[in-house]
Design a protein around this motif. Structure first.
Motif, PDB file in Angstrom:
ATOM      1  N   ARG A   1      -8.349  13.734  -3.414  1.00 27.19           N
ATOM      2  CA  ARG A   1      -7.056  13.578  -2.758  1.00 27.19           C
ATOM      3  C   ARG A   1      -6.053  12.938  -3.707  1.00 27.19           C
ATOM      4  O   ARG A   1      -6.429  12.092  -4.508  1.00 27.19           O
ATOM      5  N   ASN A   2      -4.810  13.328  -3.513  1.00 33.38           N
ATOM      6  CA  ASN A   2      -3.727  12.693  -4.253  1.00 33.38           C
ATOM      7  C   ASN A   2      -2.951  11.844  -3.244  1.00 33.38           C
ATOM      8  O   ASN A   2      -2.431  12.355  -2.257  1.00 33.38           O
ATOM      9  N   ALA A   3      -2.907  10.539  -3.493  1.00 32.01           N
ATOM     10  CA  ALA A   3      -2.370   9.597  -2.510  1.00 32.01           C
ATOM     11  C   ALA A   3      -0.896   9.828  -2.187  1.00 32.01           C
ATOM     12  O   ALA A   3      -0.437   9.482  -1.099  1.00 32.01           O
ATOM     13  N   VAL A   4      -0.150  10.437  -3.126  1.00 29.26           N
ATOM     14  CA  VAL A   4       1.271  10.705  -2.857  1.00 29.26           C
ATOM     15  C   VAL A   4       1.408  12.031  -2.109  1.00 29.26           C
ATOM     16  O   VAL A   4       2.028  12.106  -1.045  1.00 29.26           O
TER      17      VAL A   4
ATOM     18  N   GLY B   1      -1.519   4.828   7.594  1.00 31.86           N
ATOM     19  CA  GLY B   1      -1.322   5.700   6.430  1.00 31.86           C
ATOM     20  C   GLY B   1      -2.397   5.455   5.382  1.00 31.86           C
ATOM     21  O   GLY B   1      -2.928   6.394   4.776  1.00 31.86           O
ATOM     22  N   GLU B   2      -2.716   4.195   5.195  1.00 33.44           N
ATOM     23  CA  GLU B   2      -3.746   3.819   4.222  1.00 33.44           C
ATOM     24  C   GLU B   2      -5.109   4.385   4.650  1.00 33.44           C
ATOM     25  O   GLU B   2      -5.854   4.946   3.832  1.00 33.44           O
ATOM     26  N   ALA B   3      -5.423   4.239   5.930  1.00 29.73           N
ATOM     27  CA  ALA B   3      -6.700   4.729   6.455  1.00 29.73           C
ATOM     28  C   ALA B   3      -6.789   6.244   6.287  1.00 29.73           C
ATOM     29  O   ALA B   3      -7.812   6.781   5.874  1.00 29.73           O
ATOM     30  N   LEU B   4      -5.698   6.958   6.577  1.00 24.98           N
ATOM     31  CA  LEU B   4      -5.707   8.420   6.466  1.00 24.98           C
ATOM     32  C   LEU B   4      -5.848   8.875   5.016  1.00 24.98           C
ATOM     33  O   LEU B   4      -6.525   9.853   4.726  1.00 24.98           O
TER      34      LEU B   4
ATOM     35  N   HIS C   1      -4.170   3.098  -4.105  1.00 22.41           N
ATOM     36  CA  HIS C   1      -4.996   4.082  -3.391  1.00 22.41           C
ATOM     37  C   HIS C   1      -5.541   5.110  -4.371  1.00 22.41           C
ATOM     38  O   HIS C   1      -6.699   5.491  -4.306  1.00 22.41           O
ATOM     39  N   ASP C   2      -4.672   5.558  -5.291  1.00 22.09           N
ATOM     40  CA  ASP C   2      -5.137   6.531  -6.290  1.00 22.09           C
ATOM     41  C   ASP C   2      -6.194   5.931  -7.204  1.00 22.09           C
ATOM     42  O   ASP C   2      -7.174   6.587  -7.533  1.00 22.09           O
TER      43      ASP C   2
END
Ligand SMILES: Nc1ncnc2c1ncn2[C@@H]1O[C@H](COP(=O)(O)OP(=O)(O)OP(=O)(O)O)[C@@H](O)[C@H]1O
Ligand SMILES: [Mg+2]
Length: 272
Positions: A240-243, A209-212, A187-188
């Protein structure tokens, strides 16, 4: 919190789908997969199509990618109707399973599209090397896919599509086969590339979670026949930071809100 964005002017729409329907014939039985789906994606917008298994997400993506012919409805990309069976210029597709050729090295896999386009060898080398670097694969250009981990293969597959610089990216659960942490790492990788290149992305997933984490907007599909149930704006700041995004109260709030609606469709799809 439903769709809060103002409607963009028509010339801003990069993808415009209206009244899309698809019924498959399977051994004499009609299977209505998609019913009257209409939506638009603005230039540079990142939209997720979210829904339970069998809700017609891939079918919609495949129709936009001209791989499946709609039963009825209209699909425009940059105002021009797509033609089933004819690839639309500037549109890239990333499939669910990594589709690397096992007999080609990572660099040769990434360079395949450029080769088909007749890009000269010297330029090819330069662009492949930039992609390898972006994907953190600079030491693996000469390796074969069998020597890579699942996450590395998926990064290479992503680069194979991105190397030709498509302006529209269609992605069908590209990280579905990865474990949670590798997925977040991907994602990142994707977020950094998208922030720089600002492609228009339509991303299919059943992972909320992936979509958000990724999207500006989530379009929620109902259980089959797939119809748009609701749309949600995802208003996290960028970059955005995926974590870290998963640790915010707003993430929990949005997750809970959409989860309920998604859950209803999961239950319906199970009982069919
Ligand atoms: N080529 C086909 N022939 C017949 N039926 C099909 C075909 N492709 C898809 N379908 C049917 O259309 C429906 C929607 O399938 P689709 O693959 O679009 O769902 P999906 O939302 O992508 O599901 P998943 O999350 O499991 O990938 C399913 O009932 C499926 O069986
Ligand atoms: Mg699918």
């Amino acid at each position: 919190m439903h769709e809060a964005r103002s409607v963009a002017s028509p010339e801003m729409q990069r993808i415009d789908v209206s009244g899309l329907c698809k019924t498959f014939q399977l051994a004499g039985t009609a299977i209505e997969a998609v019913r009257d789906v209409s939506f638009s994606v603005r230039r540079g917008e990142f939209v997720a199509l979210l829904g339970p298994s069998g809700s017609g997400k891939s079918t919609v993506l495949n129709m936009i990618a001209t791989l499946v012919k709609p039963t009825s409805g209209r699909i425009l990309i940059d105002g021009t109707p797509v033609v089933p069976g004819h690839a639309t210029p500037n549109v890239g597709y990333v499939f669910q399973r990594d589709t690397l050729f096992p007999w080609r090295t990572v660099a040769e896999n990434i360079g395949y599209g450029l080769q088909l386009m007749g890009v000269p060898a010297a330029e090819r080398k330069e662009r492949i090397s930039a992609c390898l670097k972006q994907a953190g694969l600079q030491d693996f250009g000469n390796a074969y896919p069998s020597a890579l981990s699942g996450g590395m293969r998926q990064r290479a597959a992503l680069m194979r599509t991105l190397v030709v610089e498509p302006q529209v990216l269609l992605m069908d659960e590209p990280f579905g086969a990865l474990d949670t942490h590798t997925k977040i790492e991907m994602h990142d990788v994707l977020l950094r590339i998208w922030e720089r290149e600002q492609q228009t992305v339509l991303f299919v997933t059943h992972d909320l979670g992936e979509a958000l984490t990724l999207a500006d907007r989530i379009i929620l599909f109902s259980a089959r026949p797939g119809q748009i149930k609701e749309s949600f704006a995802v208003d996290f700041a960028r970059p955005r930071n995926a974590v870290k995004i998963r640790e915010t109260p707003r993430y929990a709030e949005l997750f809970q809100f959409i989860w309920h609606s998604l859950g209803e469709e999961f239950m319906k799809s199970r009982s069919r």
